[in-house]
Enzyme design. Sequence first.
Site, PDB file in Angstrom:
ATOM      1  N   LYS A  80       3.703   4.948   2.244  1.00 30.12           N
ATOM      2  CA  LYS A  80       2.473   4.277   2.652  1.00 30.12           C
ATOM      3  C   LYS A  80       2.797   2.876   3.167  1.00 30.12           C
ATOM      4  O   LYS A  80       3.603   2.153   2.575  1.00 30.12           O
ATOM      5  CB  LYS A  80       1.527   4.219   1.452  1.00 30.12           C
ATOM      6  N   SER A 153      -7.349   5.767  -0.079  1.00 30.53           N
ATOM      7  CA  SER A 153      -6.837   5.050   1.084  1.00 30.53           C
ATOM      8  C   SER A 153      -5.507   5.599   1.592  1.00 30.53           C
ATOM      9  O   SER A 153      -5.063   5.253   2.678  1.00 30.53           O
ATOM     10  CB  SER A 153      -6.648   3.574   0.725  1.00 30.53           C
ATOM     11  N   SER A 177      -7.158   6.522  -4.758  1.00 30.29           N
ATOM     12  CA  SER A 177      -6.533   6.611  -3.440  1.00 30.29           C
ATOM     13  C   SER A 177      -5.318   7.518  -3.341  1.00 30.29           C
ATOM     14  O   SER A 177      -4.817   7.750  -2.242  1.00 30.29           O
ATOM     15  CB  SER A 177      -6.152   5.206  -2.946  1.00 30.29           C
TER      16      SER A 177
END
Length: 464
Positions: A80, A153, A177
Site C-alpha cells: 500500500k 482504504s 481498511s
Amino acid sequence: MTDLHYATLGDVCARIKSGELTSLQLTQTLLSRIAELEPRLHAYAMVLADSALETARQLDQSRVDGAPMGALHGVPIAVKDLLFTKGLATASGTTVMQDFVPDEDATVVRRLREAGAVLIGKTQLTEGAFGVHHPAIDAPKNPWNPQHWPGVSSSGSAVAVAAGLAYGALGSDTGGSIRFPSASCGLVGIKPTYGRVSRHGAFPLAESLDHIGPMTRNVADAARLLQVLAGPDPLDATTLQDPVPNYAAALSAPVKGLRIGVDWSYVESGVDATVIAATRESSGLFQTLGAEIVEVVMPESYRQLVHEWALTTGVECARAHAPWYPQRKAEYGPVLASLIDLGHSVVAENYQALESLRMQFRDEFDRLLEAVDLMLCPNMPALPPTIVEMNDVSAQDAERADFLTFTAPFDYSGHPTITLPCGLADNGLPKSIQLVGARLGEPILIQAAAAFERECGFTAHPLP
C-alpha cells in the site's frame, strides 16, 4: 502458464525454489497482466517494472549460487502506498505528498525484501487512508463488478490481489481498511493484534488505531505473509515483545472443540438479509466441523466507539497532517479536509473520554473471550454496495458510522481479526465472514479459518 497469475503464493514460491519456475518468468507474467488490466482497474499508484525485473534476476542468480532462500523468495508482492519505500515516492493517496520520497523503507517493506519478495508495485488508496479517493485520482475498480465498491482504504491492494496482479499485498486498517476491501473483493485479510506488526514507516491515519496486515487469496498465504511481518521492532515502541509463533503450524489443526461465540442481536441488527444468512450458514459449517457455537453478548460500549470513531481519527489525523494543513488546504479533497477540521475542533476532554471507553471495551471484550476461543460476525452490514450508494452513505454521518459496526470496535481494542470469503451471492458479488480472536490469538484464527476454507472451498476468481 495461462493460470499462473492465480496460483497460490506458497505454490509459486515452492516452484521457484525447486527450479521449476524462475522469479523472472513469474514477474514477467504478472507485469504483462498488469499492463493489460491496470488501465481499467487502477489498482496501482506505481508499478515498479524495472526494479522488479532486476530483483527477480538477482534472486534467480542467488538460487543458482546456493544462497539461502527466504519465505517469499522470488514472489511478486505489492504494498500500500502509505508504506515508505526508500528512494520512491510515497503519496498516501494524496496530492500534497506526491513528491515525498522517504530515505528508508518501512519496517514491513524491509522485512518483505529480506524474505526474498519482489516488490512489484505500490497500490492505490483513498486520500490519507480515509474514506474517499482524492478527486484527482482514478479510484481502483472492483474486479467482480466495477459498478460496486472495492472497499476502502486498501482498495488498490485488494483489487491487485483479487485480479491476479500480485500474489499478496499489504494493507492497513484503522476502521476497517483491510476488512472492507478483502470482503468486497473475495480475499482473506488479517488485521493482526495491535503491536504484532510494526508501523514504523507507515504514514498514519490515526496512530493509536492503525494496523498493518496481509491480504491474500487464501489462508495459508496470509499466514506466510504474517510470519514475515510480525515481531518486535526497536523503531516502533508500540510493537509487542512476545515471541512470534509458527503460524503455519495452525493451518492443519482441526476445529473440533473450539468454542465460537456469536451475538445474534449484534449480527442481525440493521444488517442485510444476505449477510445474516451467510453468517448463519458459516456458523452451521463450523458446527459441522465440530466447533461449539456459544451465544455471547457483545459489550454495549461498542456502540459509542462506532459512532465517535471519527473523533479519535480526526484528532490523530490532524496531528499527522500538521506539516501541510491548513496551509495547503486547497490541495486536499473535501472529505479528508472535513475530517482534519473535525480533529481541530475536538475538545481534549472528549478525546480522553473515548480513550477511557476504549479501555473499558477492551476489558469487557477480553472477559467475553474467557468463555469462547473466538467470535464470529460479519465484516460489513451489507454486500459491497454500488459506488453511487456508497457515495450517498458517505454524505450521511449516521449511516457512515453504522458501516463501521463490525470493524471499528476491534481497531480500538486491538484484537486480531481474519476476513474470509464464503461464496458468491446471487448478484455475483463475494460474501464474507469475520472471526475475532483474543489478543495475540492469530494462531487460533488461522486454525479456524483454514478449516473453514477447506470445507467451504471458495476458489472463484473475478477475471480470467
